[in-house]
Structure formats: C-alpha cells, structure tokens
Design an enzyme around this catalytic site. Sequence first.
Site, PDB file in Angstrom:
ATOM      1  NE  ARG A   1     -22.416  18.085 -13.649  1.00 41.27           N
ATOM      2  CZ  ARG A   1     -23.079  17.646 -14.715  1.00 41.27           C
ATOM      3  NH1 ARG A   1     -24.118  18.325 -15.184  1.00 41.27           N
ATOM      4  NH2 ARG A   1     -22.706  16.530 -15.331  1.00 41.27           N
TER       5      ARG A   1
ATOM      6  CD  GLN B   1     -19.486  11.582 -18.564  1.00 40.37           C
ATOM      7  OE1 GLN B   1     -19.492  11.540 -19.794  1.00 40.37           O
ATOM      8  NE2 GLN B   1     -20.595  11.596 -17.855  1.00 40.37           N
ATOM      9  CG  ASP B   2     -18.297   9.952 -14.296  1.00 38.84           C
ATOM     10  OD1 ASP B   2     -18.324  11.190 -14.251  1.00 38.84           O
ATOM     11  OD2 ASP B   2     -19.323   9.251 -14.305  1.00 38.84           O
TER      12      ASP B   2
ATOM     13  CG  ASP C   1     -19.866  15.458 -13.588  1.00 37.44           C
ATOM     14  OD1 ASP C   1     -19.785  16.687 -13.479  1.00 37.44           O
ATOM     15  OD2 ASP C   1     -20.910  14.881 -13.969  1.00 37.44           O
TER      16      ASP C   1
ATOM     17  CD1 TRP D   1     -24.939  12.859  -9.142  1.00 38.10           C
ATOM     18  CD2 TRP D   1     -23.235  11.808  -8.179  1.00 38.10           C
ATOM     19  NE1 TRP D   1     -25.061  11.523  -9.437  1.00 38.10           N
ATOM     20  CE2 TRP D   1     -24.036  10.860  -8.861  1.00 38.10           C
ATOM     21  CE3 TRP D   1     -22.090  11.377  -7.497  1.00 38.10           C
ATOM     22  CZ2 TRP D   1     -23.719   9.500  -8.865  1.00 38.10           C
ATOM     23  CZ3 TRP D   1     -21.785  10.025  -7.517  1.00 38.10           C
ATOM     24  CH2 TRP D   1     -22.593   9.096  -8.188  1.00 38.10           C
TER      25      TRP D   1
ATOM     26  CD  GLN E   1     -21.836   8.076 -17.623  1.00 45.00           C
ATOM     27  OE1 GLN E   1     -21.785   7.608 -18.755  1.00 45.00           O
ATOM     28  NE2 GLN E   1     -22.967   8.517 -17.074  1.00 45.00           N
TER      29      GLN E   1
END
Length: 317
Positions: free
Chosen positions: A237, A157-158, A181, A239, A135
């Site tokens: 998806r 990521q993120d 994500d 969270w 992240q």
Amino acid sequence: MKTKSVFLCFLLLLIANILKAQQYDFVVAQDGTGQFKTVQEAINAVPDFRKKPTTIFIKKGIYKEKLVLAESKAMVQFIGESLPETILSYDDYAQKKNIFGEEKGTTGSASFYVFGNEFSAKNITFQNSAGPVGQAVAIWVKGDKAKFEHCRFLGFQDTLYTYGHESRQYYYDCYIEGTVDFIFGSSTALFEKCTLFAKKNGYLTAASTPENKAFGYVFKKCTITGDAEANTFYLGRPWRPFAKVVFIQCNLGKQIRPEGWHNWDKASNEQTSYFAEYKNTGEGANTGKRTPWAHQLSDEEAKGYSKEAIFGDWKVD
C-alpha cells in the site's frame, strides 16, 4: 601423549584465530577473543572519513545493543561468523517512553541506525525483539549504496525501514519477516532471491517513493510465504502518493489477497502510485481479481528493471 595432543589442539586453535584476525580489521567476540566485546565499540573504532573499507568480523552470539553507524563511518563491512547465530538485537518500540516520558516513535524504535554510505553486511541477523507491540524497527537505513547478503531481518510491524530518500539498497538472498508494512520507506531498493515471511495478516510493503524517483521497491525472483492464513496479505500500500513497487518472477504464496494491492483508503493514491507485477507464480499470483489500477508489465517494460537501470552508477556485484 594426551598432554601433547591437548597442547597441539590449543596451538592450532590459536593459529586459526590469529589468521582469522588478520583477514579482518576488527574482530568482535563476547568471549574476549577479539579486539572488542561489543559491536558499537568496533564501530566507534573505525576512523572517521576513512577512504578504504573497514571489515568487522562478528563472532556468533546475541549482541543486545542499540547501534548507530555514523555518517562519518563509510565503507564499513559487517561479516557474521554464522547465520543465524550472529544476532544484533534490541527491543525498543514506538510507544515506549524515553527518559523524558515521551514516546520514542517509529524511527526512535530502531535497533540499528545506518547513516554511513556504502555499508554492507553478510551473514548477520538484524532483530527487533519487542514483539507484536506496534511499530518496532529492526534496522533503519539512510546511507547510500547499502548492501545486504545472506542476512535475516526479524520483527513484526515495520521490521525494515529503508529510510533514505537518496539511498540505494540491495538485498540478496535475505530473509525478511513481519506483519504490517514490514518493508517500508522511501529508498530505491532491489530485493533479489529473498524470502518474505508473512506473519498473521497485513501488508508486505509500504513504500513512500519520492515523486522524482523512477524506482521504489523491486522484488525479483523472491518467495513470499509465511504462517499467515490464506488471502490475508496485500503486496503493498502507498505510504506516500507516489509509491512504486514491482514484483517480477516471484513465487507468491497463498497468503496474498486476490486484489493484491491497497490504496490506504485514499482513492487519489490510485492515480499517483505505481504497483506492478510480471510473470509471478504460486497460489497468490492469479491476477484475475487484481485491483484495476495495478499494472501487469509487458516483456519490454520488464527489461527496464535491470540492476543497471535501478542503481545507475552504482555497480553492484
């Protein structure tokens, strides 16, 4: 004659800089031609609780700063001189240690924190340059009525954290890239004519929409592309259980998996989350093998995703 020509060019450049400075409240330039050399200095100079917009013109360059726009700094406008050459960047990540030896965590990894309401940005690149280390957030947005136009969000990521539970956010003609994500959070956000670039494999979205919100993420006329292999990306998806994500008239690239959506390995999420599509095109738009708990909007349902419906009393240009 040559001396006069050089002097004239210098004079014209000076006049141009003066006129440009008059268009904005503050100018940030690393070469010293503005009032400030760093973006944070310009932010700090904005009067607390000012009732009018404050425009900050940022000349091209890479500004390696960990930035904070405080809640008391409302209606701040960033305008970059050049896209993609006006870059706000930092390199923190979740597992990186702070001065006490503690991990910074996802929120602590952000390059830029936006607390103030009515923030807007145009022609700016927001980056987390830490690389594929887990992240690593490029921008964290809590303030309400945040608007981004012709901006880029770079990371893995993120990348983009739409943090605020009560925050409404609008992204127009933006470029957003990442892996797992890379657009996530609890805000109500509309992405219009944006490009989502899928790197490696993962999930485009991880919404955590609060149960009482009618809208989570809405993507309209966006393009999903990337260098990830075919069938390696989910549209999203949940969270949190009541995640809401809708793709409307988007071009879905070959990167999108046939099933489209993932339940985060929790069957109960299939009953509470709301994932939907409407008249998408492209190699990844075939709905024949979509997960049975996702939705296909009717024409009438799709009409309910107007700016007015999504943002309420916020009139977005």
